[in-house]
Design an enzyme around this catalytic site. Structure first.
Site, short mmCIF file in Angstrom:
data_model
loop_
_atom_site.label_atom_id
_atom_site.label_comp_id
_atom_site.label_asym_id
_atom_site.label_seq_id
_atom_site.Cartn_x
_atom_site.Cartn_y
_atom_site.Cartn_z
N CYS A 23 18.86 -25.85 -37.31
CA CYS A 23 19.34 -24.44 -36.36
C CYS A 23 19.70 -26.28 -35.20
CB CYS A 23 18.51 -23.40 -36.26
SG CYS A 23 19.29 -22.68 -33.98
N HIS A 65 20.41 -14.57 -38.61
CA HIS A 65 19.52 -16.15 -37.73
C HIS A 65 20.64 -15.97 -36.15
CE1 HIS A 65 19.15 -20.37 -37.25
NE2 HIS A 65 19.70 -19.98 -36.25
N GLU A 66 20.94 -14.71 -35.84
CA GLU A 66 22.10 -15.52 -35.23
C GLU A 66 21.88 -13.76 -34.09
OE1 GLU A 66 23.11 -17.60 -33.72
OE2 GLU A 66 23.76 -18.87 -35.47
N HIS A 69 17.82 -15.05 -32.16
CA HIS A 69 18.29 -15.54 -31.10
C HIS A 69 18.45 -14.62 -30.30
CE1 HIS A 69 19.04 -19.88 -32.26
NE2 HIS A 69 19.25 -19.91 -33.29
#
Length: 92
Positions: A23, A65-66, A69
């Site tokens: 990342c 993953h996003e 965030h």
């Protein structure tokens, strides 16, 4: 290219798979992360219209993953193991 406003994971598969992730938020490190193999993401498009995306494989991993965030979670929080990496993460 996807634009998803206020994305949420609406459905997940029972099956998971481990894979390496890196990342830009944590440069110089990679880690093995277990993710669902398929998911359904719901949200709105850039015009405010509802949408659903069924994602599998790499695309499912990217959405997870996003969305992590947006929830304040980094891959390092989910990693089974983390290691330093000097190179291009795309080569992992």
């Amino acid at each position: 290219l996807y634009t998803v406003v206020n994305p949420e994971i609406a459905r997940v598969s029972q099956e998971t798979v481990k894979g390496m992730e890196g990342c830009l938020s944590v440069p110089g490190f990679i880690g093995e992360v277990e993710r669902m193999t398929s998911i359904t993401v719901k949200g709105q498009n850039r015009y405010g219209k509802p949408l659903r995306i069924k994602a599998e494989g790499w695309l499912a991993r990217i959405f997870q993953h996003e969305i992590d965030h947006l929830d304040g979670v980094l891959f390092t929080d989910r990693a089974i193991q983390i290691q330093e990496y000097e190179g291009d993460v795309e080569q992992v």
